[in-house]
Write a protein that holds these residues in place. Structure first.
Motif, PDB file in Angstrom:
ATOM      1  N   GLU A 148     -42.467 -46.898 -14.918  1.00 51.52           N
ATOM      2  CA  GLU A 148     -41.027 -46.587 -14.982  1.00 51.52           C
ATOM      3  C   GLU A 148     -40.599 -46.271 -16.408  1.00 51.52           C
ATOM      4  N   SER A 204     -34.273 -44.945 -15.783  1.00 53.84           N
ATOM      5  CA  SER A 204     -33.422 -43.902 -15.230  1.00 53.84           C
ATOM      6  C   SER A 204     -32.753 -43.112 -16.352  1.00 53.84           C
ATOM      7  N   THR A 220     -31.406 -39.630 -11.118  1.00 58.09           N
ATOM      8  CA  THR A 220     -30.329 -38.993 -11.876  1.00 58.09           C
ATOM      9  C   THR A 220     -30.069 -37.560 -11.418  1.00 58.09           C
TER      10      THR A 220
HETATM   11  C1  1GP Z   1     -35.304 -44.940 -12.073  1.00 59.98           C
HETATM   12  O1  1GP Z   1     -37.456 -44.021 -11.864  1.00 59.98           O
HETATM   13  C2  1GP Z   1     -36.160 -43.956 -11.375  1.00 59.98           C
HETATM   14  O2  1GP Z   1     -35.576 -46.207 -11.663  1.00 59.98           O
HETATM   15  C3  1GP Z   1     -35.571 -42.582 -11.410  1.00 59.98           C
HETATM   16  O3  1GP Z   1     -35.258 -42.168 -12.716  1.00 59.98           O
HETATM   17  O4  1GP Z   1     -32.890 -41.485 -12.620  1.00 59.98           O
HETATM   18  O5  1GP Z   1     -34.373 -40.591 -14.415  1.00 59.98           O
HETATM   19  O6  1GP Z   1     -34.640 -39.832 -12.070  1.00 59.98           O
HETATM   20  P1  1GP Z   1     -34.228 -40.934 -12.957  1.00 59.98           P
END
Ligand code: 1GP
Length: 248
Positions: free
Chosen positions: A175, A178, A227
């Protein structure tokens, strides 16, 4: 909805090579919009809807979103919990996750112990997951009190990933956080994937087909985006671009 979400995911990865999941954050997207986004994402070929958020504080808001989305899509709804508030009886499954590089035992095992009885009572399928924060880590890294693994130290990510597998976890998630400026580097994904036997999930900062393809080509079995759908009114097109790039 399949009987076993885990079996469905494994089979779909086997068929498609790599799959996509759409993350909905009830704090960032209103529940009526979540339904539309989930439907559009499903039409574009997303394999499952994940629901959760690093700062989610209202279990009532979560329940409302999960219930609504569940009523309108066929793909599985998988909870992506940040804390005890992240559990909803209306989902199909839960990423039962430990934040492996947290410096606080709360995120390693205590919050899981606090929620395990409820998860069992609700009959939620548990998908056991080693969750590893990479790079800046975003809100997940901050809230989870992680010691993020630097992008240029893939061997550290490999160590945590193999530890997760050896401990019996069924999935590993790298991860970047986000909204991360840079996604998890393909080099790191490649190294981890070359040694790991369980499915590898990658997310954080993936905004277009090229980045999704780079992650999948490096070895991600599941690519997560969140996102992306918060920033566009062309959800179906954007998710379709991701799905077709990871599984041409
Ligand atoms: C976040 O991995 C996820 O926990 C998704 O990330 O929002 O950057 O797409 P994004």
């Amino acid at each position: 909805m399949p009987e076993s979400v885990e079996r469905y995911l494994i089979e779909k990865i086997g068929e498609d090579g790599a799959i996509h999941m759409t993350l909905l954050d009830p704090e960032k997207t209103r529940s009526s919009d979540c339904v539309v986004v989930a439907q559009e994402a499903e039409r574009a070929g997303t394999a499952a809807i994940m629901i959760g958020g690093s700062t989610l504080a209202s279990n009532a808001d979560l329940d409302a979103v999960v219930k609504e989305v569940k009523a309108h899509v066929d793909v599985p709804i998988i909870l992506f919990p940040n804390n005890i508030t992240g559990v909803s009886r209306y989902a199909d499954a839960i990423w039962f996750m430990s934040l492996l590089n947290s410096s606080n035992t709360y995120y390693l095992i205590d919050v899981q112990a606090l929620t395990a009885r409820l998860v069992r009572r609700y009959g939620l399928e548990t998908l056991s997951l080693g969750y590893i924060i990479i790079g800046d880590g975003g809100a997940a890294g901050f809230v989870g009190q992680a010691r993020p693994i630097p992008y240029d130290h893939p061997e550290l990510a490999l160590g945590y990933s193999l530890a997760a597998e050896a401990l019996g976890m069924h999935f590993v998630y790298l991860e970047a956080g986000s909204g991360a400026k840079e996604p998890v580097p393909p080099k790191m994904i490649k190294l981890v994937k070359s040694h790991l036997s369980v499915p590898l999930i990658v997310g954080g900062g993936i905004r277009d087909g090229a980045a999704a393809r780079a992650a999948a080509e490096a070895g991600a079995d599941i690519v997560v985006t969140g996102t992306l759908v918060e920033e566009t009114d062309k959800v179906r097109e954007r998710i379709y671009e991701i799905v077709t790039n990871i599984s041409p």
